[in-house]
Design a protein around this motif. Structure first.
Motif, short mmCIF file in Angstrom:
data_model
loop_
_atom_site.label_atom_id
_atom_site.label_comp_id
_atom_site.label_asym_id
_atom_site.label_seq_id
_atom_site.Cartn_x
_atom_site.Cartn_y
_atom_site.Cartn_z
N ALA A 1 -56.62 63.42 -59.53
CA ALA A 1 -57.57 62.55 -58.82
C ALA A 1 -57.41 62.70 -57.31
O ALA A 1 -58.41 62.71 -56.57
CB ALA A 1 -57.36 61.10 -59.24
N GLU A 2 -56.17 62.82 -56.83
CA GLU A 2 -55.95 63.00 -55.40
C GLU A 2 -56.52 64.33 -54.92
O GLU A 2 -57.08 64.42 -53.82
CB GLU A 2 -54.46 62.89 -55.08
N GLU A 3 -56.37 65.37 -55.74
CA GLU A 3 -56.92 66.68 -55.38
C GLU A 3 -58.44 66.61 -55.31
O GLU A 3 -59.05 67.14 -54.37
CB GLU A 3 -56.49 67.74 -56.40
N LYS A 4 -59.07 65.94 -56.27
CA LYS A 4 -60.52 65.77 -56.24
C LYS A 4 -60.94 64.97 -55.02
O LYS A 4 -61.95 65.28 -54.38
CB LYS A 4 -61.01 65.07 -57.51
N LEU A 5 -60.17 63.93 -54.70
CA LEU A 5 -60.47 63.11 -53.53
C LEU A 5 -60.41 63.96 -52.25
O LEU A 5 -61.29 63.85 -51.40
CB LEU A 5 -59.50 61.93 -53.43
N ARG A 6 -59.38 64.79 -52.12
CA ARG A 6 -59.28 65.65 -50.94
C ARG A 6 -60.48 66.60 -50.86
O ARG A 6 -61.04 66.82 -49.78
CB ARG A 6 -57.97 66.44 -50.97
N ALA A 7 -60.88 67.16 -52.01
CA ALA A 7 -62.04 68.06 -52.02
C ALA A 7 -63.30 67.32 -51.60
O ALA A 7 -64.12 67.84 -50.82
CB ALA A 7 -62.21 68.68 -53.40
N VAL B 1 -48.94 60.48 -63.77
CA VAL B 1 -48.66 61.23 -62.55
C VAL B 1 -49.56 62.45 -62.48
O VAL B 1 -50.13 62.76 -61.42
CB VAL B 1 -47.16 61.63 -62.49
N THR B 2 -49.73 63.14 -63.60
CA THR B 2 -50.61 64.30 -63.64
C THR B 2 -52.05 63.89 -63.32
O THR B 2 -52.73 64.55 -62.53
CB THR B 2 -50.55 64.98 -65.02
N GLY B 3 -52.51 62.80 -63.93
CA GLY B 3 -53.86 62.31 -63.65
C GLY B 3 -54.03 61.89 -62.21
O GLY B 3 -55.08 62.15 -61.59
N LYS B 4 -53.00 61.26 -61.66
CA LYS B 4 -53.06 60.83 -60.26
C LYS B 4 -53.15 62.03 -59.34
O LYS B 4 -53.94 62.04 -58.38
CB LYS B 4 -51.82 60.01 -59.92
#
Length: 119
Positions: free
Chosen positions: A62-68, A56-59
């Protein structure tokens, strides 16, 4: 012939108390095995919960990086779109310039023809 014998004294036949004790020992063994399996299952569940937390932490990371990256991509698309508009404008000016240069050359030739040969 009527034979009324007490079979409890026979060799190798367990008494009811011995049978109960044997059954109790079997149940105790099964209970010990069940407790061991339960401890192992609890340890497995704890490991799975920990792995799930890591996932969950990794996801989330990854979602935060994707948004950026999506924001950066959107900004880049806008920037290149504006540059594309500038380039199209410059191409239009270049085409107009070329057309005017050709028209100017044509008019100069016409003017030279109308003036006649220069002495």
């Amino acid at each position: 012939m009527s034979v009324d014998m007490d079979t409890e004294d026979w060799l190798g036949c367990p008494t009811p108390l011995e049978m109960y004790k044997h059954q109790c020992s079997i149940l105790v063994d099964e209970l010990v095995e069940t407790e061991r399996m339960l401890r192992r299952a609890r340890a497995n569940i704890a490991g799975l919960v920990q792995m799930n937390d890591l996932l969950v932490t990794g996801k989330m990371a990854a979602e935060e990086k994707l948004r950026a990256v999506e924001v950066e991509l959107s900004r880049t698309n806008v920037e290149y779109s504006e540059r594309g508009k500038e380039i199209m404008g410059l191409k239009m000016i270049s085409n107009q310039n070329e057309h005017l240069r050709i028209e100017n050359q044509r008019l100069l030739l016409e003017l030279a023809a109308l003036r006649g040969p220069q002495p």
